[in-house]
Design an enzyme around this catalytic site. Structure first.
Site, PDB file in Angstrom:
ATOM      1  N   HIS A 109      -2.950  64.670 -26.533  1.00 52.52           N
ATOM      2  CA  HIS A 109      -2.904  66.086 -26.164  1.00 52.52           C
ATOM      3  C   HIS A 109      -1.917  66.328 -25.029  1.00 52.52           C
ATOM      4  O   HIS A 109      -1.980  67.358 -24.357  1.00 52.52           O
ATOM      5  CB  HIS A 109      -4.308  66.560 -25.780  1.00 52.52           C
ATOM      6  CG  HIS A 109      -5.276  66.475 -26.911  1.00 52.52           C
ATOM      7  ND1 HIS A 109      -5.466  67.502 -27.808  1.00 52.52           N
ATOM      8  CD2 HIS A 109      -6.078  65.456 -27.326  1.00 52.52           C
ATOM      9  CE1 HIS A 109      -6.366  67.134 -28.719  1.00 52.52           C
ATOM     10  NE2 HIS A 109      -6.750  65.896 -28.447  1.00 52.52           N
ATOM     11  N   LYS A 112      12.268  47.807   1.198  1.00 59.57           N
ATOM     12  CA  LYS A 112      11.421  47.469   2.350  1.00 59.57           C
ATOM     13  C   LYS A 112      12.240  47.437   3.633  1.00 59.57           C
ATOM     14  O   LYS A 112      11.829  47.962   4.670  1.00 59.57           O
ATOM     15  CB  LYS A 112      10.756  46.102   2.136  1.00 59.57           C
ATOM     16  CG  LYS A 112       9.671  46.066   1.085  1.00 59.57           C
ATOM     17  CD  LYS A 112       9.119  44.649   0.998  1.00 59.57           C
ATOM     18  CE  LYS A 112       8.090  44.502  -0.107  1.00 59.57           C
ATOM     19  NZ  LYS A 112       7.615  43.103  -0.223  1.00 59.57           N
ATOM     20  N   GLU A 163       9.218  44.947 -13.053  1.00 57.82           N
ATOM     21  CA  GLU A 163       9.636  44.142 -11.902  1.00 57.82           C
ATOM     22  C   GLU A 163      10.229  42.817 -12.366  1.00 57.82           C
ATOM     23  O   GLU A 163      11.115  42.265 -11.718  1.00 57.82           O
ATOM     24  CB  GLU A 163       8.441  43.898 -10.968  1.00 57.82           C
ATOM     25  CG  GLU A 163       8.849  43.470  -9.563  1.00 57.82           C
ATOM     26  CD  GLU A 163       7.703  43.534  -8.575  1.00 57.82           C
ATOM     27  OE1 GLU A 163       7.710  44.440  -7.722  1.00 57.82           O
ATOM     28  OE2 GLU A 163       6.797  42.677  -8.648  1.00 57.82           O
TER      29      GLU A 163
END
EC number: 5.3.1.9
Length: 554
Positions: free
Chosen positions: A390, A518, A359
């Protein structure tokens, strides 16, 4: 002229040109050979500060590389930029604000003026306010509507109001105050709220609504859901103030919600969300581990602040890590960076660093609005080291991309089981060693012949067993994960991000890309719910809206 008003075109600087030439000279550099020929390499490329030990010897660097990178930092004016940030200059130029999260960890007696007003008395007043609240809850004096003490605290917040506090409270669970459990509610997905509500009782739960504006969509919706749930469980409007407090700068909205003014903890516009865990946003941390440990967290961060401000760049931990990131991103075409904690309690550090780094440095224009002349922030990813071995470590070892990595490991476990921790530490070191050394074709063939394999099979299988090696990594070692050392670790990464933003000329303290999503989300919601019949701006979005509306039930 201030760096944030007239950022340099870093690619035009002499040190950048020299680094370009040096990169060509380093094309065939072998870390394996460097360690074999230089017995001092480890001591030359390690340092310690604030309880952290950094080994950066497993990098594609020589002392000349370090000197050139340090010269680059000098040419972009990093020293002045650090001073500008700490002095409260408007380093967040697009919003006309300082970035003073470092003020939150400065000691009593320090002075720091913003717009001519010393902010330090306010900082310590809020710390005292936090101390009083935490003490009352831990002592059983803060009671719910049935006069029972608080047993559960739910932090309602998202982004920086969630990721940092969650990281710290979970990383320091060994320091947890018994009797108070902390929970986090961030996602607007109703399933998260449903699962949380099954674990708590309304009569003994305190909700912290953490939102600077008290208008963040996800936070407000979850706060409203929590309020409705509290009332449905038998709570009353009259007693609501016993169960809801806020961290916000919008007092009027918090009071309208039902929160008493004395239970609203302030936020300042000079503290960005992803840098806010040191503020009252850290209330759930303090409630989880106690106020004295919270202050230790601040103290550790302050120690790293002092190191960042005063250490020469060639011995400065955040500066070196930031410069190494520039070295790989801009000269070796690395597109991502892995964070690999070998500690169960640090399992959420990658999520916090994703927000902090991506950000902050996910920008394509410089402070003055001109396009950047280089690539900027990398993708940050990773996870608990032993599990990753793994899963995705395969790509680190044999993939086609260069992916630098940070290994983070404590020497002491809070929960020793047999020789588990020795194996954990050994795995951490061996992974960084394997990334650096790799396995040559000759070594792969010899290994297969030792197993008695015939030559035809050896030649067939050997290429698959070759590990390129020469993959860079840093190893950060702490004695154990304590409040002070964790504070230093998080602050170190904050400063690393800032260093890179100065090199690239970008603003590490705004996030306009987040705002666009937004705003668009509100318009899509109106179309989903029939609030408007106006078509979306593109056929894909409208098609997906129609698909939802044709099938959604409930």
């Amino acid at each position: 002229m201030a760096y944030y008003r007239t950022p340099s075109d870093v690619t035009a600087l002499p040190a950048w040109q020299a680094l370009n030439k040096h990169r060509q000279a380093m094309q065939n550099f072998s870390m394996r050979e460097a360690f074999n020929t230089d017995p001092q390499r480890f001591s030359q490329f390690t340092l310690s500060s604030a309880g952290l030990f950094l080994d950066y010897s497993k990098n594609l660097i020589t002392t000349e590389t370090r000197d050139l990178l340090v010269s680059l930092a000098g040419e972009v004016g990093l020293k002045d930029a650090i001073k500008a940030q700490y002095d409260g200059e408007l380093v967040n130029s697009s919003e006309g604000r300082p970035a003073l999260h470092t003020a939150l960890r400065r000691p009593v007696g320090d002075k720091l003026k913003v717009n001519g007003v010393d902010v330090m008395p306010d900082v310590h007043r809020v710390l005292n306010q936090m101390t009083e609240l935490v003490g009352r809850i831990h002592d059983g004096l803060w009671r719910g509507y049935t006069e029972k003490p608080i047993t559960d605290v739910v932090n309602i917040g998202i982004g920086g109001s969630f990721l940092g506090p969650e990281l710290v409270s979970e990383a320091l669970v060994a320091y947890a105050h018994k009797g108070v459990r902390c929970h986090y509610l961030a996602n607007i997905d109703g399933s998260e709220f449903h699962e949380l509500s099954m674990k708590i009782r309304a009569e003994t739960t305190l909700f912290i609504v953490s939102s600077k504006s008290f208008n963040t969509l996800e936070t407000l919706k979850n706060a409203q859901a929590a309020r409705a749930w509290y009332l449905a469980q038998g709570g009353s409007e009259v007693e609501l103030h016993r169960h809801f407090i806020a961290v916000s700068s919008n007092n009027a909205a918090a009071v309208a919600f039902g929160i008493r003014e004395e239970n609203i903890f302030p936020m300042w516009d000079w503290v960005g969300g992803r840098y806010s865990l040191w503020s009252a946003i850290g209330l759930p941390i303090a409630l989880a581990i106690g106020m004295s440990n919270f202050k230790e967290l601040l103290s550790g961060a302050y120690t790293m602040d002092q190191h960042f401000q005063s250490a020469p760049f060639e011995q400065n931990m955040p500066v070196l890590l930031g410069l190494l990131g520039v070295w790989y991103g801009n000269f070796w075409n690395a597109q991502s960076h892995a964070i690999l904690p070998y500690d169960h309690y640090l399992r959420n550090i990658t999520k916090h660093l994703q927000q902090l780094d991506m950000e902050s440095n996910g920008k394509s224009v410089r402070q003055d609005g001109t396009p950047t002349s280089t690539d900027t922030g990398p993708v940050i990813w990773g996870g608990v080291g032993a599990n990753g071995q793994h899963a995705y470590h395969q790509l680190l070892h044999q993939g086609t991309q260069m992916i630098p990595a940070d290994f983070i490991v404590p020497i002491v476990s809070f929960n020793p089981v047999a020789d588990h921790h020795q194996w954990l530490y050994a795995n951490c070191l061996s992974q960084s060693q394997a990334l650096m050394m790799g396995k040559t074709r000759a070594e792969a063939e010899a290994e297969l012949r030792e197993k008695g394999m015939d030559e035809q099979e050896v030649q067939k299988l050997a290429p698959h067993k070759v590990i390129p090696g020469n993959r860079p990594s840093n190893t950060l070692v702490v004695e154990r994960i304590s409040p002070r050392r964790l504070g230093a670790l998080v602050a170190m990464y904050e400063h690393k991000v800032f260093v890179q933003s100065v090199i690239w000329g970008t603003n590490a303290f705004d996030q306009w890309g987040v705002e666009l999503g937004k705003e668009m989300g509100k318009a899509v919601y109106q179309r989903l719910t029939g609030g408007t019949e106006e078509q979306a701006d593109d056929a894909s979005t409208q098609g997906l809206i129609n698909y939802f509306r044709g099938r959604h039930r409930g």
